[in-house]
Design a protein around this motif. Structure first.
Motif, PDB file in Angstrom:
ATOM      1  N   UNK A 123       0.399  12.135   4.389  1.00 42.77           N
ATOM      2  CA  UNK A 123      -0.923  11.498   4.281  1.00 42.77           C
ATOM      3  C   UNK A 123      -1.512  11.089   5.639  1.00 42.77           C
ATOM      4  N   UNK A 124      -0.669  11.044   6.690  1.00 38.07           N
ATOM      5  CA  UNK A 124      -1.186  10.781   8.041  1.00 38.07           C
ATOM      6  C   UNK A 124      -1.155  12.041   8.895  1.00 38.07           C
ATOM      7  N   UNK A 125      -0.197  12.918   8.592  1.00 43.61           N
ATOM      8  CA  UNK A 125       0.020  14.138   9.358  1.00 43.61           C
ATOM      9  C   UNK A 125       0.178  15.288   8.381  1.00 43.61           C
ATOM     10  N   UNK A 126      -0.461  16.412   8.683  1.00 44.93           N
ATOM     11  CA  UNK A 126      -0.375  17.579   7.803  1.00 44.93           C
ATOM     12  C   UNK A 126      -0.102  18.806   8.662  1.00 44.93           C
ATOM     13  N   UNK A 127       0.862  19.635   8.224  1.00 49.31           N
ATOM     14  CA  UNK A 127       1.164  20.868   8.943  1.00 49.31           C
ATOM     15  C   UNK A 127       1.064  22.040   7.980  1.00 49.31           C
ATOM     16  N   UNK A 128       0.368  23.100   8.397  1.00 50.76           N
ATOM     17  CA  UNK A 128       0.296  24.317   7.583  1.00 50.76           C
ATOM     18  C   UNK A 128       0.750  25.494   8.430  1.00 50.76           C
ATOM     19  N   UNK A 129       1.352  26.484   7.776  1.00 48.16           N
ATOM     20  CA  UNK A 129       1.750  27.706   8.480  1.00 48.16           C
ATOM     21  C   UNK A 129       1.753  28.864   7.499  1.00 48.16           C
ATOM     22  N   UNK A 130       1.411  30.045   8.005  1.00 46.67           N
ATOM     23  CA  UNK A 130       1.429  31.271   7.203  1.00 46.67           C
ATOM     24  C   UNK A 130       2.558  32.165   7.672  1.00 46.67           C
ATOM     25  N   UNK A 131       3.171  32.885   6.726  1.00 46.21           N
ATOM     26  CA  UNK A 131       4.211  33.839   7.081  1.00 46.21           C
ATOM     27  C   UNK A 131       4.019  35.098   6.240  1.00 46.21           C
ATOM     28  N   UNK A 132       4.287  36.290   6.791  1.00 42.09           N
ATOM     29  CA  UNK A 132       4.063  37.518   6.020  1.00 42.09           C
ATOM     30  C   UNK A 132       4.982  37.601   4.804  1.00 42.09           C
ATOM     31  N   UNK A 133       4.464  38.160   3.712  1.00 36.27           N
ATOM     32  CA  UNK A 133       5.244  38.283   2.472  1.00 36.27           C
ATOM     33  C   UNK A 133       4.732  39.465   1.657  1.00 36.27           C
ATOM     34  N   UNK A 134       5.617  40.037   0.826  1.00 37.96           N
ATOM     35  CA  UNK A 134       5.199  41.062  -0.143  1.00 37.96           C
ATOM     36  C   UNK A 134       4.813  40.325  -1.423  1.00 37.96           C
ATOM     37  N   UNK A 135       3.529  40.306  -1.730  1.00 39.92           N
ATOM     38  CA  UNK A 135       3.038  39.522  -2.869  1.00 39.92           C
ATOM     39  C   UNK A 135       2.840  40.434  -4.082  1.00 39.92           C
ATOM     40  N   UNK A 136       3.710  40.242  -5.072  1.00 43.35           N
ATOM     41  CA  UNK A 136       3.560  40.997  -6.332  1.00 43.35           C
ATOM     42  C   UNK A 136       2.552  40.290  -7.241  1.00 43.35           C
ATOM     43  N   UNK A 137       2.640  38.959  -7.218  1.00 39.87           N
ATOM     44  CA  UNK A 137       1.731  38.174  -8.059  1.00 39.87           C
ATOM     45  C   UNK A 137       1.323  36.927  -7.275  1.00 39.87           C
ATOM     46  N   UNK A 138       0.014  36.792  -7.033  1.00 40.61           N
ATOM     47  CA  UNK A 138      -0.481  35.629  -6.287  1.00 40.61           C
ATOM     48  C   UNK A 138      -0.332  34.364  -7.128  1.00 40.61           C
ATOM     49  N   UNK A 139      -0.358  33.210  -6.459  1.00 37.80           N
ATOM     50  CA  UNK A 139      -0.239  31.947  -7.186  1.00 37.80           C
ATOM     51  C   UNK A 139       0.126  30.830  -6.250  1.00 37.80           C
TER      52      UNK A 139
END
Length: 372
Positions: free
Chosen positions: A49-65
Motif C-alpha cells: 500500500x506504500x510501495x508497489x512493484x510490477x514486472x513482466x516476464x515472457x510466457x507461453x499463454x494458452x489461456x489468458x486470465x
C-alpha cells in the motif's frame, strides 16, 4: 488462466517482486501477488500500500486470465524447483485454486480474486528524467547508511533528493541523517530534473531500489510528483509513496570553520578502528582519537573488559587534541570512501567533524563527536 514459462525467468521476476510483500499482514490480499497473463507475457504485481512493484516476464499463454496467490509461498516453491525446468501455472475452473506443476512436482495454492487486489494509482508526475542506474546506485550507496530508524522523526526515515546549484552547476543531491551523522552525495543533475520538488524516498523503497540498480548498462526513468515517485528499470516498474514531511535544513549542521586537517590512509585507519573497537561495549562503542603532529593514537576503554590502543601515522600539523567518536559510525563512513586517503576537518572536541574523500568532492560526511 493457463500458462507455461521458464523457471529461471519466473524466479528472477518473483525475486524482484515478492520482497515488497510483508511477512505479516492483517489484510489477507496484501500477502498475495497478482498474476495477470495476456499476449505472450505474465505480469506480476505486489504491494504493501506504500510501495508497489510490477514486472513482466515472457510466457507461453494458452489461456489468458488473472488471479492472486500467496507471494512468499509461490517464490519458495519456484526457488526449490530444478534448474532449467519449465513451470505450468493453471487456475481451476472456479478460480479458487492455482496449480503449479513442474516435472513430477505438483502444488495447489489457494487464490483470492484479482478484483480485491489494491492498485496504488500513481496520478500524474510533474517531472520525468533518465539517468544511469549506476549513478542512482552511487547516490544511494553513499547516503543510505545514515538514514534514521527512529520512527518518531519519520521525516528522517529516508533519503532526501533535490536539485541544487553548486559550483556553477545544477546538481542532483541526496542527503540522509539520523542526527548523529550526515551523508551527502552529488552528481550532475540529469536533463528534466530542473525545478523538481524536494522529495524524501522512504527507507524500504531505497532498500528495494538498491537491489535493482546493479546493472552497469541499465538506465532508470524517474518520474516525480509531490506525493509519489515511479522508477522504471527494464521491465520493472516501482511506484512508491513519498514521506510526507519537511526534511530539516541540513546545511546548518555542515561546519564551515573547521580548520584542522587530518589526512590518513583510509585502509590503515579503518582496520585500526575495527581492531581497537573489538573491546568496546556494544552500547557505547566510543573510540578516542588523540592527535599530535604526524601521529594519531586510537584508544578504547571498557570498564568491563579492558582497554586497547593503536598508533596510526597521519598528516596533521596543528595543536594536539582529543576527540571521541562512535566506532561503528566511523567505519560506516570510511566504507563509503573510494580514495586512498580520508580527510578529516576538525575544530574541537565538542564540534561536528567533516569527512571528505580524496577521490572527489561529490560526497561529504558530517560526524558528531562523543564524550570519552
Amino acid at each position: 488462466m493457463r500458462i507455461t514459462l521458464e523457471r529461471s525467468n519466473l524466479l528472477k521476476s518473483l525475486n524482484h517482486v515478492h520482497r515488497v510483500v510483508e511477512r505479516r499482514n492483517t489484510i489477507p490480499i496484501l500477502s498475495n501477488i497478482l498474476l495477470r497473463a495476456s499476449d505472450a507475457s505474465l505480469d506480476m504485481k505486489a504491494t504493501d500500500l506504500d510501495l508497489e512493484v510490477t514486472e513482466s516476464t515472457p510466457a507461453m499463454v494458452e489461456q489468458a486470465g488473472a488471479t492472486t496467490v500467496p507471494a512468499h509461498l509461490l517464490y519458495e516453491i519456484v526457488r526449490k524447483l530444478p534448474d532449467g525446468s519449465e513451470v505450468l501455472l493453471a487456475t481451476s475452473a472456479d478460480g479458487a485454486t492455482m496449480t503449479v506443476q513442474s516435472g513430477r512436482s505438483k502444488f495447489s495454492l489457494q487464490c483470492l480474486p484479482e478484483t480485491d487486489f489494491p492498485d496504488l494509482t500513481a496520478g500524474s508526475f510533474s517531472h520525468t528524467f533518465k539517468m544511469k542506474a549506476t549513478d542512482l546506485k552511487m547516490l544511494i550507496d553513499r547516503t543510505q547508511f545514515a538514514i534514521s530508524t527512529e520512527e518518531t522523526r519519520y521525516y528522517l526515515n529516508g533519503i532526501f533528493f533535490h536539485t541544487i546549484e553548486a559550483g556553477g552547476d545544477l546538481k542532483l543531491r541526496a542527503v540522509a541523517t539520523d542526527g548523529h551523522r550526515l551523508a551527502r552525495a552529488d552528481l550532475k543533475a540529469p536533463s528534466g530534473s530542473e525545478g523538481m520538488p524536494g522529495i524524501i524516498v522512504p527507507r524500504k523503497t531505497v532498500g528495494e531500489l538498491q537491489k535493482l540498480v546493479d546493472d552497469p548498462e541499465a538506465f532508470v526513468t524517474v518520474e516525480v510528483s509531490d506525493a509519489k515517485i515511479r522508477l522504471s528499470i527494464g521491465g520493472i516498474v516501482m511506484t512508491s509513496k513519498l514521506i510526507d514531511g519537511t526534511f530539516p535544513d541540513y546545511q546548518r549542521v555542515i561546519p564551515t570553520g573547521n580548520d584542522k586537517e587530518m589526512r590518513v590512509d583510509c585502509q590503515s585507519f579503518t582496520k585500526a578502528v575495527d581492531r581497537v573497537s573489538t573491546i568496546s561495549s556494544e552500547r557505547g562503542r566510543a573510540v578516542k582519537l588523540s592527535l599530535s603532529e604526524g601521529q594519531l593514537m586510537l584508544t578504547v576503554n571498557n570498564p568491563d573488559s579492558g582497554s586497547a590502543t593503536e598508533e596510526v601515522a597521519v598528516g596533521y600539523e596543528y595543536d594536539a587534541m582529543e576527540i571521541g567518536f562512535n566506532a561503528k559510525y566511523l567505519l560506516d563512513i570510511t566504507a563509503q570512501l573510494s580514495g586512498d586517503d580520508a580527510i578529516f576537518m576538525l575544530a574541537d572536541a565538542g564540534s561536528p567533524t567533516l569527512v571528505r574523500d580524496t577521490a572527489g568532492d561529490d560526497a561529504l560526511y558530517v560526524l558528531m563527536p562523543m564524550r570519552v
